[in-house]
Design a protein around this motif. Structure first.
Motif, PDB file in Angstrom:
ATOM      1  N   ALA A 206     -15.585  11.681   9.140  1.00 27.13           N
ATOM      2  CA  ALA A 206     -15.295  13.104   9.271  1.00 27.13           C
ATOM      3  C   ALA A 206     -16.435  13.950   8.714  1.00 27.13           C
ATOM      4  N   SER A 207     -16.708  15.085   9.361  1.00 23.41           N
ATOM      5  CA  SER A 207     -17.772  15.979   8.894  1.00 23.41           C
ATOM      6  C   SER A 207     -17.306  16.847   7.739  1.00 23.41           C
ATOM      7  N   PHE A 231     -19.824   6.667   1.077  1.00 20.45           N
ATOM      8  CA  PHE A 231     -19.804   8.097   1.364  1.00 20.45           C
ATOM      9  C   PHE A 231     -21.184   8.493   1.856  1.00 20.45           C
ATOM     10  N   GLY A 232     -21.359   8.487   3.175  1.00 19.86           N
ATOM     11  CA  GLY A 232     -22.696   8.668   3.726  1.00 19.86           C
ATOM     12  C   GLY A 232     -23.559   7.486   3.339  1.00 19.86           C
ATOM     13  N   HIS A 315     -17.320  17.116   1.174  1.00 20.52           N
ATOM     14  CA  HIS A 315     -18.453  17.271   2.094  1.00 20.52           C
ATOM     15  C   HIS A 315     -18.068  18.286   3.161  1.00 20.52           C
ATOM     16  N   HIS A 316     -18.978  19.214   3.417  1.00 19.64           N
ATOM     17  CA  HIS A 316     -18.745  20.204   4.471  1.00 19.64           C
ATOM     18  C   HIS A 316     -20.085  20.624   5.043  1.00 19.64           C
ATOM     19  N   ASN A 317     -20.173  20.639   6.365  1.00 21.77           N
ATOM     20  CA  ASN A 317     -21.368  21.184   6.992  1.00 21.77           C
ATOM     21  C   ASN A 317     -20.967  22.091   8.145  1.00 21.77           C
ATOM     22  N   SER A 371     -32.924  13.495   4.989  1.00 20.82           N
ATOM     23  CA  SER A 371     -32.890  12.225   4.247  1.00 20.82           C
ATOM     24  C   SER A 371     -31.497  11.616   4.210  1.00 20.82           C
ATOM     25  N   SER A 372     -30.468  12.437   4.219  1.00 24.28           N
ATOM     26  CA  SER A 372     -29.095  11.941   4.165  1.00 24.28           C
ATOM     27  C   SER A 372     -28.690  11.376   5.520  1.00 24.28           C
ATOM     28  N   VAL A 373     -28.379  10.081   5.561  1.00 23.76           N
ATOM     29  CA  VAL A 373     -27.966   9.448   6.812  1.00 23.76           C
ATOM     30  C   VAL A 373     -26.676  10.070   7.321  1.00 23.76           C
ATOM     31  N   HIS A 374     -25.727  10.324   6.409  1.00 25.36           N
ATOM     32  CA  HIS A 374     -24.450  10.915   6.786  1.00 25.36           C
ATOM     33  C   HIS A 374     -24.662  12.282   7.426  1.00 25.36           C
TER      34      HIS A 374
END
Length: 411
Positions: A206-207, A231-232, A315-317, A371-374
């Motif tokens: 989930a994003s 987590f990511g 986490h929120h984007n 850099s963050s894979v997630h």
């Protein structure tokens, strides 16, 4: 469970007949006779979540090598050059004695005097100063493909004191039978070997995430519940100061990531590598025209008596902020654009819907810098979804033009 039994070869040089430990010591340390005493069968069962079974390991020897101590070497460079030879000499001694080593996955050579300590694809070697689980966990781990663990921001080895792959600088504990044990293996290294039981790992695609997860100690496979969080790119684990981790200073939550064959321990926002209750790792990323995101890992509670820790994940984007080429064209309004394929330029009108697709493709490629894979995956999914929507809209437009006009109505 994978059978992964070793041939343990007890060896002497021909100019020293010392036997530093009794035969029972080696049997208890390496075979089923010592199961339950924190021997090597116990260790690899626990740190592999039951994937490795060393129960058919057998001790051979003593063998007397046809070599003197001086022939192995005394300097570091001499030892490095002769490491392969030492395992070869031990194998030759076993063959000369009529012992068949073909059914064993690895060979562990135990020398009777100070000699060397190493491990790799050919096997492992220890001596009278390093025949204990503290060292053996790392050197046998090298045979399984594990590399030295590191700390975030550095490529220097042996910088994770909570991991057996940093034994030269790790939190080991004394043991009444085997001198020293531990620490255990971190979750990122376990995942890198395929040993982390995915059914016992909390994870989500989930994003948007805002939840609390309860963790059991990473190596307590016997307890119900989650043993780790993915987590990511981060692996989150709880380590209690008992058993293999009896030498760590206190119960703690640890965060790691895995890159290039190495695990990296990640500190909290205050620079502490072992997270207490109240510790958090918080971060945000802002790439204009691409994404805005926030993420945190926060330890709410650690209860060593109940063998549990509670971790809040957030986490929120936001959605990708796509630029409208008609409002903000790449160059000047009214100027045609083009793509070069095979040396041929194909012009594209500023009003073409394909120009939007090109912009999204450029954003997709620029996401490589995240850099963050997630977060990178979340951005790419948004971009691909937008491209798909553009293609569907254009197909519907074309189909509408192909449909015949409805017949005229007459009264």
């Amino acid at each position: 469970m994978i059978k992964s039994s070793w041939a343990v070869l007890l060896c002497k040089f021909n100019d020293d007949s010392t036997e530093p430990f009794t035969r029972d010591y080696y049997e208890d340390l390496f075979t089923t006779s010592g199961v339950g005493t924190q021997n090597m069968v116990d260790f690899f069962r626990d740190v592999s979540h039951g994937n490795l079974d060393l129960s058919d390991t057998r001790v051979f020897g003593w063998y007397t090598l046809n070599k003197k101590i001086s022939e192995y070497g005394s300097t570091g460079s001499e030892k490095l050059e002769n490491r392969g030879s030492l395992i070869k000499w031990a194998r030759q001694a076993a063959t000369a004695n009529g012992d068949d080593l073909s059914k064993y996955v690895g060979v562990l050579v135990c020398m009777n005097v100070p000699t060397d300590l190493f491990g790799g694809g050919d096997g492992a070697v220890c001596d009278n100063l390093s025949t204990d689980p503290r060292y053996l966990g790392q050197e046998m781990g090298h045979f399984y493909g594990l590399d030295h663990s590191r700390a975030e921001g550095s490529t220097e080895d042996y910088k994770d004191r909570w991991d057996v792959m940093s034994t030269a600088n790790a939190y080991s504990a004394t043991h009444p039978r085997y001198s020293f044990i531990g620490p255990g293996l971190n979750a990122a290294n376990m995942a890198g070997r395929g040993w982390l039981d995915k059914s016992r790992v909390w994870e989500t695609s989930a994003s948007t995430v805002d939840t609390v997860v309860s963790l059991r100690p990473l190596h307590r496979y016997d307890l119900p519940g989650f043993l780790a969080i993915q987590f990511g790119e981060y692996f989150v684990e709880f380590r209690n100061n008992e058993r293999w981790d009896a030498g760590i200073p206190k119960p703690a939550v640890l965060v790691h990531r895995f890159e290039g064959g190495h695990s990296y321990i990640v500190p909290d926002s205050n620079g502490n590598q072992d997270f207490d209750a109240g510790s958090a790792l918080k971060g945000s990323i802002e790439i204009p025209g691409v994404v805005s995101a926030a993420r945190s890992i926060e330890v709410l509670e650690i209860d060593s008596n109940q063998q549990s820790a509670k971790v809040r994940l957030h986490h929120h984007n936001t959605r990708v902020n796509y630029i409208n080429p008609e409002e903000q064209p790449f160059r000047n309004p009214g100027v045609a654009y083009g793509v070069i394929v095979g040396g041929v330029i194909s012009p594209i009108s500023p009003r073409s819907p394909l120009l939007k697709t090109l912009k999204h493709m450029a954003l997709y490629e620029s996401s490589e810098a995240i850099s963050s894979v997630h977060l990178q995956n979340a951005v790419r999914l948004e971009i691909l979804s937008a491209i798909s929507s553009l293609a569907q809209d254009q197909m519907q437009t074309m189909q509408a033009f192909r449909q015949p006009a409805p017949p005229q109505q007459t009264q």
